[in-house]
Design a protein around this motif. Structure first.
Motif, short mmCIF file in Angstrom:
data_model
loop_
_atom_site.label_atom_id
_atom_site.label_comp_id
_atom_site.label_asym_id
_atom_site.label_seq_id
_atom_site.Cartn_x
_atom_site.Cartn_y
_atom_site.Cartn_z
N LEU A 45 70.18 -5.78 -110.92
CA LEU A 45 71.16 -6.15 -110.18
C LEU A 45 70.60 -7.18 -108.84
O LEU A 45 71.42 -8.37 -108.26
CB LEU A 45 71.95 -5.04 -109.35
CG LEU A 45 73.00 -5.12 -108.53
CD1 LEU A 45 74.27 -6.04 -109.04
CD2 LEU A 45 73.59 -3.90 -107.91
N ILE A 46 69.46 -6.53 -108.33
CA ILE A 46 68.94 -7.46 -107.10
C ILE A 46 68.55 -8.87 -107.83
O ILE A 46 68.79 -9.97 -107.22
CB ILE A 46 67.81 -6.87 -106.89
CG1 ILE A 46 68.06 -5.47 -106.23
CG2 ILE A 46 66.82 -7.76 -105.75
CD1 ILE A 46 66.92 -4.59 -105.62
N TRP A 47 67.97 -8.93 -109.16
CA TRP A 47 67.69 -10.36 -109.68
C TRP A 47 69.06 -11.13 -109.60
O TRP A 47 68.94 -12.25 -109.48
CB TRP A 47 66.88 -9.92 -111.00
CG TRP A 47 66.29 -11.31 -111.62
CD1 TRP A 47 66.21 -12.23 -111.06
CD2 TRP A 47 65.81 -11.35 -112.81
NE1 TRP A 47 65.58 -13.43 -111.84
CE2 TRP A 47 65.28 -12.77 -113.10
CE3 TRP A 47 65.84 -10.13 -114.15
CZ2 TRP A 47 64.85 -13.17 -114.35
CZ3 TRP A 47 65.15 -10.71 -115.42
CH2 TRP A 47 64.81 -12.07 -115.41
N ALA A 48 70.13 -10.50 -110.25
CA ALA A 48 71.18 -11.33 -110.48
C ALA A 48 71.61 -11.74 -109.14
O ALA A 48 72.20 -12.97 -108.94
CB ALA A 48 72.18 -10.38 -110.94
N ALA A 49 71.53 -10.80 -108.10
CA ALA A 49 72.14 -11.18 -106.64
C ALA A 49 71.12 -12.39 -106.14
O ALA A 49 71.59 -13.57 -105.76
CB ALA A 49 72.23 -10.25 -105.74
N VAL A 50 70.04 -12.55 -106.19
CA VAL A 50 69.12 -13.45 -105.78
C VAL A 50 69.30 -14.76 -106.75
O VAL A 50 69.46 -16.04 -106.21
CB VAL A 50 67.60 -13.09 -106.13
CG1 VAL A 50 66.63 -14.28 -105.89
CG2 VAL A 50 67.30 -12.06 -105.07
N THR A 51 69.65 -14.59 -107.93
CA THR A 51 69.91 -15.80 -108.94
C THR A 51 71.30 -16.38 -108.43
O THR A 51 71.27 -17.61 -108.15
CB THR A 51 70.29 -15.30 -110.30
OG1 THR A 51 68.73 -14.74 -110.73
CG2 THR A 51 70.49 -16.50 -111.36
N ALA A 52 72.23 -15.46 -108.01
CA ALA A 52 73.68 -16.09 -107.61
C ALA A 52 73.46 -17.04 -106.25
O ALA A 52 73.77 -18.05 -106.05
CB ALA A 52 74.37 -14.84 -107.37
N VAL A 53 72.51 -16.19 -105.43
CA VAL A 53 72.53 -16.91 -103.90
C VAL A 53 71.62 -18.38 -104.26
O VAL A 53 72.06 -19.39 -103.79
CB VAL A 53 71.66 -16.09 -103.06
CG1 VAL A 53 71.12 -16.94 -101.72
CG2 VAL A 53 72.53 -15.03 -102.75
N THR A 54 70.57 -18.17 -105.31
CA THR A 54 69.83 -19.68 -105.16
C THR A 54 70.47 -20.66 -106.03
O THR A 54 70.03 -21.83 -106.11
CB THR A 54 68.34 -19.12 -106.06
OG1 THR A 54 68.70 -18.52 -106.91
CG2 THR A 54 67.46 -18.31 -104.86
N SER A 55 71.43 -20.18 -106.80
CA SER A 55 72.26 -21.07 -107.76
C SER A 55 73.03 -22.10 -107.00
O SER A 55 73.25 -23.19 -107.39
CB SER A 55 73.11 -20.34 -108.51
OG SER A 55 72.55 -19.59 -109.59
#
Length: 431
Positions: A45-55
């Motif tokens: 979940l944290i990885w997905a949140a970081v990915t969404a922000v950096t996208s």
């Protein structure tokens, strides 16, 4: 109609406490197992949140396929974990790992919803399953070590310091008993609450492609054919190895007696007696084979009477509770009879149970069977081990599954290590 055989009374208080303790231990193991996947879910979940922000800057787009693969792999791991502690969770078709397809894919959206719940509520419940036994052990055993504590040390799991005296030590021990009561009363419900989102969101949903249903019907047809072939082999083996040999013996003895009747009447009489005995044995074996095809007790006494007879002959004390006012198709009742017979045989041979119970209900055009025992559990592992040894699927759990699949019924097996084992079967009443 409710009937029971020997040992079918209410279990004593001691048995209830033992079963509650066993269920609590199993629930704690399930909660701790869920804690492992919950920690992984939090990481994803944290990885997905970081990915969404950096996208937003374009960098996260490169990580999106990896995040989706991790999500799908974790969901598959959770399905396997849930299958070990209860009914199997059948997943949908593989979900896409390309971002554009994943954004509109219903399976991915359901897995993301599960990820959020399991990383929060599932993690909290898993921590409770880990900490509650530690708190209970610390407080319940406090009178054994309170003299070793330094002055002013915190002496209870709630962080409340008490004076070093026997009265306060016993008060802390009572707190430990309270933790134990919480474990016995709440841990099974906590385990179900932790598993609920996974069972609801990770199974194939109503919007799943119809190819799953086609595959299921194909497997059902194959299981029906396999069950039919197995039954034919059983009948052929019984007739060839038993009845046919008896009849051959009768023919040989009658021929020998016919040749001896003139010169040795006494010897011919002895041969005729042996031929009569062999014929009686052949007739008994034929009756046994006929009962195996369709037990006449089903037509004479109905399903309730037939199951009562099974319980009476079961080595393990068994209760029978049948409430099925509407008769089902003969093939369905025969399947229910054989399912119960095979289940009770397995209980007597492998479970080490002291008590078993069979409940039958008819509701909404469906026949519901519930077979339970208080044995050692692990029935699914036993079935897989038998398959690994090359044993044929015509007996045991595989045979039960094939018979049920032939009627497009369902089977749910919950048999955690340590028990109890529950087998739930649902069959259509009419075909």
């Amino acid at each position: 109609m409710a009937t029971s055989n020997r040992g079918g009374g209410r279990p004593g208080v001691r048995g209830s406490v033992v079963r509650a303790a066993r269920a609590a231990v199993v629930a704690l193991e399930e909660l701790v197992g869920g804690l492992g996947t919950a920690l992984l879910a939090l990481s994803v979940l944290i990885w997905a949140a970081v990915t969404a922000v950096t996208s937003l800057a374009g960098v996260g787009l490169l990580m999106a396929p990896l995040v989706l693969r991790a999500l799908h792999a974790l969901a598959g791991r959770e399905r396997a974990r849930l299958g070990r502690w209860g009914p199997e969770v059948v997943g949908p078709d593989p979900a896409p790992t390309r971002l554009r397809l994943a954004l509109v894919d219903p399976v991915t959206r359901r897995e993301l919803r599960w990820l959020l719940r399991h990383a929060s509520l599932g993690l909290l419940l898993g921590l409770c399953g880990l900490l509650l036994p530690l708190l209970a052990a610390r407080d319940a055993t406090f009178p054994l070590y309170w003299r070793l504590l330094p002055e002013g040390a915190t002496s209870t799991s709630l962080g409340i310091g008490v004076a070093q005296g026997w009265a306060d030590a016993l008060a802390a021990a009572l707190l430990g008993l309270g933790w134990i009561a919480i474990i016995l009363g709440l841990s099974p419900g906590m385990a179900r609450l932790q598993a609920g989102p996974g069972r609801a969101l990770l199974s194939a949903g109503p919007d799943t492609d119809l190819s799953l249903r086609v595959a299921e019907l194909t497997a059902t047809r194959a299981a029906a054919l396999d069950a039919h072939a197995t039954e034919l082999r059983r009948i052929e083996r019984s007739l060839h190895d038993g009845t046919q040999n008896r009849l051959v013996t009768v023919t040989v003895l009658l021929g020998a007696a016919r040749r001896m009747v003139a010169r040795d009447p006494a010897g011919a009489e002895e041969l005729l007696e042996r031929a009569q005995s062999a014929a009686e044995q052949a007739l008994s074996e034929l009756r046994s084979v006929a009962r195996g095809i369709l037990p006449p007790v089903l037509a004479d006494r109905g399903l309730a009477g037939a199951l009562t007879g099974l319980a009476a002959s079961c080595p393990v004390p068994c209760t029978i509770d049948v409430e099925a006012p509407e008769r089902c198709a003969a093939s369905v009742e025969a399947t229910a009879y054989f399912v119960v017979a095979e289940a009770l045989t397995n209980i007597a041979k492998h479970s080490g149970a002291r008590q078993a119970g069979v409940t039958v209900r008819s509701h909404g055009g469906r026949l519901l069977l519930d077979i339970t025992d208080d044995g050692r559990g692990g029935a699914g592992d036993t079935s897989r081990a038998a398959g690994a040894r090359g044993e044929h699927g015509g007996s045991g759990l595989t045979g039960i599954r094939n018979r049920i699949a032939a009627h497009d019924g369902t089977l749910e097996l919950a048999s955690p290590p340590g028990g109890p084992t529950t087998l739930k079967v649902e069959l259509p009443c009419g075909l």
